[in-house]
Design an enzyme around this catalytic site. Structure first.
Site, short mmCIF file in Angstrom:
data_model
loop_
_atom_site.label_atom_id
_atom_site.label_comp_id
_atom_site.label_asym_id
_atom_site.label_seq_id
_atom_site.Cartn_x
_atom_site.Cartn_y
_atom_site.Cartn_z
N LYS A 100 -8.09 0.51 -12.31
CA LYS A 100 -7.21 1.49 -11.66
C LYS A 100 -7.10 2.80 -12.47
CE LYS A 100 -4.43 -1.88 -9.16
NZ LYS A 100 -3.06 -2.19 -8.74
N GLU A 138 -11.75 -5.93 1.49
CA GLU A 138 -11.76 -4.92 0.43
C GLU A 138 -13.19 -4.46 0.10
OE1 GLU A 138 -7.63 -6.68 -1.48
OE2 GLU A 138 -9.47 -6.81 -2.64
N ARG A 160 -3.82 -7.40 -17.59
CA ARG A 160 -2.60 -6.59 -17.36
C ARG A 160 -1.67 -6.60 -18.57
NH1 ARG A 160 -2.08 -8.29 -11.01
NH2 ARG A 160 -3.22 -6.49 -10.19
N THR A 197 1.19 -9.53 -11.46
CA THR A 197 1.25 -8.14 -10.97
C THR A 197 2.07 -7.26 -11.91
OG1 THR A 197 1.14 -8.93 -8.70
CG2 THR A 197 1.97 -6.69 -9.01
N HIS A 218 -7.14 -4.36 -10.21
CA HIS A 218 -6.88 -5.08 -8.95
C HIS A 218 -7.91 -6.18 -8.80
CE1 HIS A 218 -6.15 -5.87 -4.69
NE2 HIS A 218 -7.46 -5.95 -4.60
N TYR A 272 -5.02 -1.05 1.21
CA TYR A 272 -3.73 -1.72 0.94
C TYR A 272 -2.90 -1.90 2.21
CZ TYR A 272 -4.15 -1.57 -4.18
OH TYR A 272 -4.51 -1.78 -5.50
N ASN A 318 -0.77 -1.23 -13.26
CA ASN A 318 -1.14 -2.54 -13.80
C ASN A 318 -2.64 -2.69 -14.07
OD1 ASN A 318 -1.91 -2.73 -11.16
ND2 ASN A 318 -0.60 -4.47 -10.64
P1 CMP Z 1 -2.52 -4.94 -6.72
O1 CMP Z 1 -2.87 -6.27 -7.24
O2 CMP Z 1 -3.56 -3.89 -6.66
O3 CMP Z 1 -1.90 -5.14 -5.25
C1 CMP Z 1 -0.88 -4.35 -4.71
C2 CMP Z 1 -0.39 -3.32 -5.69
O4 CMP Z 1 0.88 -2.75 -5.38
C3 CMP Z 1 -0.15 -3.98 -7.04
O5 CMP Z 1 -1.34 -4.37 -7.63
C4 CMP Z 1 0.64 -2.91 -7.76
O6 CMP Z 1 -0.17 -1.83 -8.22
C5 CMP Z 1 1.53 -2.41 -6.60
N1 CMP Z 1 2.84 -3.10 -6.62
C6 CMP Z 1 3.10 -4.38 -6.32
N2 CMP Z 1 4.43 -4.65 -6.41
C7 CMP Z 1 5.01 -3.50 -6.76
C8 CMP Z 1 6.35 -3.10 -7.00
N3 CMP Z 1 7.35 -3.97 -6.90
N4 CMP Z 1 6.59 -1.83 -7.36
C9 CMP Z 1 5.58 -0.94 -7.46
N5 CMP Z 1 4.27 -1.25 -7.24
C10 CMP Z 1 3.98 -2.50 -6.89
#
Ligand code: CMP
Length: 141
Positions: A17, A134, A110, A99, A123, A57, A120
């Site tokens: 990311k 995806e 992460r 996450t 993905h 997303y 984070n």
């Molecule tokens: P990812 O695994 O790419 O899938 C969805 C993404 O949304 C996640 O990683 C984070 O980057 C983001 N995300 C998930 N939960 C939250 C949250 N509570 N607040 C902000 N961003 C989030």
């Protein structure tokens, strides 16, 4: 496709990311993936536009973090990869960690490179259906 010991080879989608790209962590993250036995089938560096980020997303479009997520994911270059190995989806999710980077297990990607639940670092597809969707959004256009 099967491996030498007849296990099914699975594909999954992985993104490094914008936060991890900006922090110069591409090589370190790819090294972790390779050391865990992943084969990189395809890889490209790209900047997501709004349309791609929203399609990628779409399952989160009603979440309160959606707008911030789209802004973050379109803020800088990312590295996209199709990764292959046995049990790829589960293995990559384990390597990536929770996450929320603040509570991700020690040694996960992460935990090492992420900051919080949005920034984070990486993905990983969470299911076969997600991986299929995806891969199509990122590599079929
Ligand atoms: P990812 O695994 O790419 O899938 C969805 C993404 O949304 C996640 O990683 C984070 O980057 C983001 N995300 C998930 N939960 C939250 C949250 N509570 N607040 C902000 N961003 C989030």
């Amino acid at each position: 496709m099967t491996s030498p010991n007849n296990l099914t080879i699975e594909k999954t989608l992985c993104l490094i990311k914008p936060d991890a790209v900006s922090a110069g962590k591409i090589v370190e993250i790819i090294t972790i993936l390779k050391n865990d036995g992943f084969h990189i089938e395809k890889m490209k560096m790209m900047k997501m536009n709004n349309d791609i980020a929203q399609k990628f997303y779409y399952v989160h479009k009603n979440k309160n973090f959606f707008e911030g997520l789209i802004r973050f994911m379109t803020s800088n270059q990312i590295v996209a990869m199709i990764l292959e190995r046995e049990n790829a989806i589960y293995r990559l999710r384990s390597l990536v960690g929770n996450t929320d980077s603040k509570i991700a297990a020690k040694g996960t990607i992460r935990n090492l490179y992420g900051t919080d639940e949005r920034k984070n670092a990486i993905h990983a597809s969470d299911s076969y259906e997600s991986a299929k969707h995806e891969i199509k959004v990122i590599f079929d256009n």
